[in-house]
Design an enzyme around this catalytic site. Structure first.
Site, short mmCIF file in Angstrom:
data_model
loop_
_atom_site.label_atom_id
_atom_site.label_comp_id
_atom_site.label_asym_id
_atom_site.label_seq_id
_atom_site.Cartn_x
_atom_site.Cartn_y
_atom_site.Cartn_z
N ARG A 53 0.78 -1.23 0.00
CA ARG A 53 0.00 0.00 0.00
C ARG A 53 0.81 1.27 0.00
NH1 ARG A 53 -2.63 -3.81 1.92
NH2 ARG A 53 -0.78 -4.15 3.16
N THR A 54 1.75 1.36 0.92
CA THR A 54 2.37 2.67 1.16
C THR A 54 3.11 3.18 -0.08
OG1 THR A 54 2.54 2.11 3.49
CG2 THR A 54 3.86 3.96 2.73
N LYS A 83 27.11 -1.66 -1.98
CA LYS A 83 28.54 -1.30 -2.15
C LYS A 83 29.00 -0.42 -0.99
CE LYS A 83 27.67 -1.15 -7.12
NZ LYS A 83 27.65 -0.26 -8.29
N ARG A 104 11.35 4.11 3.20
CA ARG A 104 11.02 3.17 4.28
C ARG A 104 12.28 2.39 4.60
NH1 ARG A 104 5.90 -0.90 4.32
NH2 ARG A 104 4.95 1.02 5.08
N HIS A 132 5.34 5.87 11.60
CA HIS A 132 4.81 5.77 10.23
C HIS A 132 3.82 6.93 10.07
CE1 HIS A 132 3.38 4.25 6.50
NE2 HIS A 132 3.12 3.00 6.82
C1 NCD Z 1 1.93 -1.29 8.06
C2 NCD Z 1 3.41 -1.07 8.18
O1 NCD Z 1 4.15 -1.29 7.22
O2 NCD Z 1 3.81 -0.63 9.24
N1 NCD Z 1 1.42 -1.37 6.78
C3 NCD Z 1 1.13 -0.22 6.07
O3 NCD Z 1 1.97 0.63 5.90
N2 NCD Z 1 -0.12 -0.06 5.60
C4 NCD Z 1 1.34 -2.24 9.02
C5 NCD Z 1 1.87 -3.63 9.15
O4 NCD Z 1 2.83 -4.02 8.47
O5 NCD Z 1 1.32 -4.37 9.98
#
Ligand code: NCD
Length: 298
Positions: A53-54, A83, A104, A132
């Site tokens: 999703r993100t 590297k 991320r 997040h």
């Molecule tokens: C979450 C995450 O990556 O922290 N997912 C997301 O971004 N929608 C939640 C999860 O992994 O449980």
């Protein structure tokens, strides 16, 4: 508060005033679908942990605003990190090409190191178990739309409160509104003490006893990948399941949130229940990220 040109690294950067402006902008985009706010701009998405999703949500948001995207979804195995390039240098390098960087990373401090090198805004798309921010923004937007505001609500936060960055971010963000929290987790997976400062809360290990108090039922899975072993995580799996029996005790006007992915804690038997919002949240996330991009780069 002005977000223009700022890195968005922490949920703590947001106050009530900026949140309400962001929600209004997101709602405006929900009405019209998009505009040319990011025309000629490029977003680089650097993902060092799995995502469905993100990453798609950020990229969709950029495309709906007429911007462009360059993307690497496997930075750990397929970039100059292999590297031994430093995060600082990667930030410096990518910012010579892109107008905004979304990253991320499993290590909480990595985002800050990349941002130190970057000459353009860096947005946190999840840094280890810590934070997040944009997930919390879309969660809060979903609640705001549902109830017409957030003040005075009772928010149940259920699951792995120790390792879930989403639940940490929710607590940090909803603190801006007068919400009361009900934390439900195994004792071993409770919320870190520092996140409890300045909030009103109760803690419980019995979901069926407290679910009836909640306006918002916010659930996140056990974060298996943060545990020392799958076996260790396994002992907590399926401890708190929001099933039909639990929802029968919940308020008629409650809403069930989850960042997804869901596993045992949200069985498909509740998918017809009118209170679930987890797929709606995905849609809301695009509008919220569009609004954020406009505020940071517009
Ligand atoms: C979450 C995450 O990556 O922290 N997912 C997301 O971004 N929608 C939640 C999860 O992994 O449980």
């Amino acid at each position: 508060m002005n977000l223009k040109g700022q890195h968005i690294l922490s949920t703590r950067q947001f106050d009530k005033e900026v949140l309400l402006r962001l929600f209004a902008q997101a709602q405006n985009y929900e009405g019209k679908g998009g505009d040319g706010a990011m025309k000629g701009k490029i977003m680089a998405t650097l993902f060092c942990e799995p995502s469905t999703r993100t990453r798609f949500s950020f990229e969709t948001a950029m495309l709906r605003l007429s911007g462009n995207v360059v993307s690497n979804f496997d930075m750990m195995n397929n970039s100059s990190f292999t590297k031994r390039e430093t995060l600082f240098d990667t930030g410096k390098v990518v910012s010579q090409m892109a107008d905004v960087i979304v990253m991320r990373h499993p290590e909480p401090s990595a985002l800050h190191e990349l941002a130190r090198g970057s000459e353009v805004p860096v947005i946190n798309a999840g840094n280890g178990p810590e934070d997040h921010p944009t997930q919390a923004l879309l969660d809060a937007y979903t609640i705001w739309k549902e109830f017409g505001g957030l003040d005075g609500l009772t928010v149940g936060v259920i699951g792995d409160l120790k390792y879930s960055r989403v639940l940490h971010s929710q607590v940090m963000l909803l603190k801006n509104f007068g919400v009361k929290f009900v934390f439900v987790s195994p004792k071993e997976l409770g919320l870190p003490e520092e996140l409890k400062e300045g909030i009103e809360f109760v803690e419980s290990e019995d979901l069926s006893e407290v679910v009836g108090e909640m306006d918002v039922i916010s659930v996140n899975r056990i974060q298996e990948e943060r545990f020392a072993s799958k076996e260790e995580a396994g002992q907590f799996r399926g401890k708190f399941v929001v099933n039909k029996v639990i929802l029968a005790k919940a308020k008629e006007k409650a809403v069930v949130l989850c960042p997804l992915p869901r596993v045992e804690e949200l069985p498909t038997e509740i998918d017809e229940d009118l209170r679930i919002r987890f797929f709606q949240q995905v849609k809301n996330g695009v509008f919220v990220r569009m609004a954020l991009l406009k505020m940071v780069l517009g």
